[in-house]
Design a protein around this motif. Sequence first.
Motif, PDB file in Angstrom:
ATOM      1  N   THR A 181      32.715  19.792  10.091  1.00 56.04           N
ATOM      2  CA  THR A 181      32.714  20.976  10.472  1.00 56.04           C
ATOM      3  C   THR A 181      31.610  21.667  10.924  1.00 56.04           C
ATOM      4  O   THR A 181      30.597  21.315  10.098  1.00 56.04           O
ATOM      5  N   THR A 182      31.748  22.431  11.846  1.00 59.94           N
ATOM      6  CA  THR A 182      30.338  23.427  12.076  1.00 59.94           C
ATOM      7  C   THR A 182      30.813  25.000  11.645  1.00 59.94           C
ATOM      8  O   THR A 182      31.770  25.123  11.728  1.00 59.94           O
ATOM      9  N   GLY A 183      29.995  25.567  11.061  1.00 60.20           N
ATOM     10  CA  GLY A 183      30.226  26.964  10.417  1.00 60.20           C
ATOM     11  C   GLY A 183      29.137  27.941  10.963  1.00 60.20           C
ATOM     12  O   GLY A 183      27.856  27.733  11.217  1.00 60.20           O
ATOM     13  N   GLN A 184      29.548  29.250  11.032  1.00 60.56           N
ATOM     14  CA  GLN A 184      28.633  30.388  11.292  1.00 60.56           C
ATOM     15  C   GLN A 184      29.082  31.428  10.667  1.00 60.56           C
ATOM     16  O   GLN A 184      30.329  31.848  10.528  1.00 60.56           O
ATOM     17  N   ILE A 185      28.328  32.626  10.211  1.00 58.93           N
ATOM     18  CA  ILE A 185      28.853  33.599   9.714  1.00 58.93           C
ATOM     19  C   ILE A 185      28.921  34.754  10.988  1.00 58.93           C
ATOM     20  O   ILE A 185      28.010  34.865  11.674  1.00 58.93           O
ATOM     21  N   LEU A 186      30.018  35.496  10.815  1.00 55.57           N
ATOM     22  CA  LEU A 186      29.988  36.600  12.055  1.00 55.57           C
ATOM     23  C   LEU A 186      29.617  38.131  11.383  1.00 55.57           C
ATOM     24  O   LEU A 186      30.747  38.652  10.928  1.00 55.57           O
ATOM     25  N   PRO A 187      28.449  38.568  11.049  1.00 57.67           N
ATOM     26  CA  PRO A 187      28.344  39.707  10.419  1.00 57.67           C
ATOM     27  C   PRO A 187      29.148  41.015  10.809  1.00 57.67           C
ATOM     28  O   PRO A 187      29.431  41.897  10.172  1.00 57.67           O
ATOM     29  N   ALA A 188      29.222  41.241  12.270  1.00 60.05           N
ATOM     30  CA  ALA A 188      29.950  42.231  12.560  1.00 60.05           C
ATOM     31  C   ALA A 188      31.181  42.361  12.651  1.00 60.05           C
ATOM     32  O   ALA A 188      31.692  43.527  12.430  1.00 60.05           O
ATOM     33  N   THR A 192      33.518  34.703   8.537  1.00 62.28           N
ATOM     34  CA  THR A 192      33.052  33.176   8.726  1.00 62.28           C
ATOM     35  C   THR A 192      33.940  32.425   9.672  1.00 62.28           C
ATOM     36  O   THR A 192      35.129  32.625   9.624  1.00 62.28           O
ATOM     37  N   HIS A 193      32.990  31.728  10.619  1.00 64.10           N
ATOM     38  CA  HIS A 193      33.797  30.940  11.486  1.00 64.10           C
ATOM     39  C   HIS A 193      33.434  29.477  11.306  1.00 64.10           C
ATOM     40  O   HIS A 193      32.509  29.137  11.204  1.00 64.10           O
ATOM     41  N   GLN A 194      34.618  28.698  11.352  1.00 65.57           N
ATOM     42  CA  GLN A 194      34.545  27.269  11.054  1.00 65.57           C
ATOM     43  C   GLN A 194      35.317  26.637  12.217  1.00 65.57           C
ATOM     44  O   GLN A 194      36.316  27.104  12.650  1.00 65.57           O
ATOM     45  N   SER A 208      38.182  36.369   7.102  1.00 61.93           N
ATOM     46  CA  SER A 208      37.420  37.415   6.690  1.00 61.93           C
ATOM     47  C   SER A 208      37.464  37.694   5.255  1.00 61.93           C
ATOM     48  O   SER A 208      38.353  37.184   4.790  1.00 61.93           O
ATOM     49  N   GLU A 209      37.012  38.593   4.526  1.00 65.14           N
ATOM     50  CA  GLU A 209      37.174  39.026   3.252  1.00 65.14           C
ATOM     51  C   GLU A 209      37.895  40.159   2.925  1.00 65.14           C
ATOM     52  O   GLU A 209      38.320  40.285   1.782  1.00 65.14           O
ATOM     53  N   SER A 210      38.071  41.021   4.085  1.00 64.15           N
ATOM     54  CA  SER A 210      38.700  42.337   3.696  1.00 64.15           C
ATOM     55  C   SER A 210      39.797  42.757   4.574  1.00 64.15           C
ATOM     56  O   SER A 210      40.461  43.859   4.557  1.00 64.15           O
ATOM     57  N   ALA A 221      39.907  40.465  20.404  1.00 61.91           N
ATOM     58  CA  ALA A 221      38.582  39.955  21.084  1.00 61.91           C
ATOM     59  C   ALA A 221      38.447  38.304  20.722  1.00 61.91           C
ATOM     60  O   ALA A 221      38.145  37.474  21.516  1.00 61.91           O
ATOM     61  N   LEU A 222      38.802  38.193  19.506  1.00 64.70           N
ATOM     62  CA  LEU A 222      38.544  36.626  18.867  1.00 64.70           C
ATOM     63  C   LEU A 222      39.619  35.840  19.667  1.00 64.70           C
ATOM     64  O   LEU A 222      39.408  34.587  20.263  1.00 64.70           O
ATOM     65  N   ALA A 223      40.675  36.341  19.918  1.00 67.54           N
ATOM     66  CA  ALA A 223      41.906  35.452  20.545  1.00 67.54           C
ATOM     67  C   ALA A 223      41.601  35.289  22.182  1.00 67.54           C
ATOM     68  O   ALA A 223      41.610  34.190  22.827  1.00 67.54           O
ATOM     69  N   ARG A 224      41.119  36.333  22.853  1.00 70.67           N
ATOM     70  CA  ARG A 224      40.841  36.452  24.389  1.00 70.67           C
ATOM     71  C   ARG A 224      39.710  35.466  24.387  1.00 70.67           C
ATOM     72  O   ARG A 224      39.588  34.590  25.287  1.00 70.67           O
ATOM     73  N   ASP A 225      38.616  35.350  23.789  1.00 69.37           N
ATOM     74  CA  ASP A 225      37.384  34.485  23.729  1.00 69.37           C
ATOM     75  C   ASP A 225      37.952  33.097  23.491  1.00 69.37           C
ATOM     76  O   ASP A 225      37.562  32.140  24.290  1.00 69.37           O
ATOM     77  N   PHE A 226      38.714  32.742  22.465  1.00 73.61           N
ATOM     78  CA  PHE A 226      38.943  31.409  22.195  1.00 73.61           C
ATOM     79  C   PHE A 226      40.092  30.891  23.157  1.00 73.61           C
ATOM     80  O   PHE A 226      39.674  29.712  23.856  1.00 73.61           O
ATOM     81  N   LEU A 227      40.792  31.706  23.790  1.00 74.94           N
ATOM     82  CA  LEU A 227      42.060  31.042  24.523  1.00 74.94           C
ATOM     83  C   LEU A 227      41.224  30.922  26.144  1.00 74.94           C
ATOM     84  O   LEU A 227      41.526  30.159  26.745  1.00 74.94           O
ATOM     85  N   SER A 228      40.389  32.053  26.347  1.00 77.55           N
ATOM     86  CA  SER A 228      39.751  31.766  27.774  1.00 77.55           C
ATOM     87  C   SER A 228      38.952  30.418  27.748  1.00 77.55           C
ATOM     88  O   SER A 228      38.800  30.013  28.797  1.00 77.55           O
ATOM     89  N   ARG A 229      38.442  29.916  26.562  1.00 86.20           N
ATOM     90  CA  ARG A 229      37.804  28.733  26.657  1.00 86.20           C
ATOM     91  C   ARG A 229      38.559  27.415  26.899  1.00 86.20           C
ATOM     92  O   ARG A 229      37.853  26.385  27.225  1.00 86.20           O
ATOM     93  N   GLN A 230      39.887  27.628  26.853  1.00 90.43           N
ATOM     94  CA  GLN A 230      40.413  26.577  27.067  1.00 90.43           C
ATOM     95  C   GLN A 230      41.075  26.244  28.621  1.00 90.43           C
ATOM     96  O   GLN A 230      41.849  25.267  28.814  1.00 90.43           O
ATOM     97  N   PHE A 231      40.721  27.207  29.439  1.00 94.39           N
ATOM     98  CA  PHE A 231      40.686  26.841  30.868  1.00 94.39           C
ATOM     99  C   PHE A 231      39.491  26.744  31.676  1.00 94.39           C
ATOM    100  O   PHE A 231      38.846  27.792  31.450  1.00 94.39           O
ATOM    101  N   GLY A 232      39.419  25.579  32.007  1.00 99.70           N
ATOM    102  CA  GLY A 232      38.159  25.431  32.712  1.00 99.70           C
ATOM    103  C   GLY A 232      37.801  25.167  33.821  1.00 99.70           C
ATOM    104  O   GLY A 232      37.044  25.165  34.453  1.00 99.70           O
TER     105      GLY A 232
END
Length: 232
Positions: A181-188, A192-194, A208-210, A221-232
């Motif tokens: 897996t690759t991971g990154q922190i989403l401080p905004a 965390t994203h894995q 998230s922690e909270s 926003a997370l869903a729109r970004d993820f789902l939009s990437r599935q249509f190329g």
Amino acid sequence: VLVSLPENYDPALARPVLLAFGGWGVAPEEMAASTGLRPGSDAIIAYARGVDNAWAGAPYARTSLEQDTAYARAIVDAIAEHHPVDRARVYAIGHSNGGAFATALACRAPDLVAGVVSVAGMFYNQVDEGCPGGGVPVMLIHATNDDVALIDGGVRHGAPFLPTREVFQRWGARNGCQPVTTGQILPAIGATHQAWSGCRADTELVVSESAGHQWPAQAPALARDFLSRQFG
């Protein structure tokens, strides 16, 4: 089903469809008013109404997975009778009981959905048992302080439910991912994203922690970004 057309709707354009499934006891009117899915979306959003506002796979549901899967198909067919629909871009998103059911559609209707997002999913064992699916992009959004759908799994309503990370691992295997897996922190958004690597279909986890068991403000926003990437 409560159907919401996108802003600046043009009846000449085929639109994606987003099937939205609320948590146990949550009516589609409440989900439409509280989730923020419509602003910025180009999709026809179908806020589905389950029997007793519940979805199959949970111990309190009165319907079977086969019945609710057939219902999801019927929603898309009914919308297509009145609006041009891009059937290559039918997606599902849900919260809690509805979030788990969104992943059940990826299991049982991979020809229907081109991607699914589960928010605070309550993954009762029945939802995932015997899942023949694979090849459907899946994003799980969860919180470590969720006191209902515990991220480490548990028992609720007398029925066991799976740890979220185990569900993430299962989908990584189904989607042909490498065991890395690759991971990154989403401080905004305090999360965390894995993501699994080398997948046939994107398989991702945002923790998230909270956010607790609530619908987090960042989910649309997370869903729109993820789902939009599935249509190329």
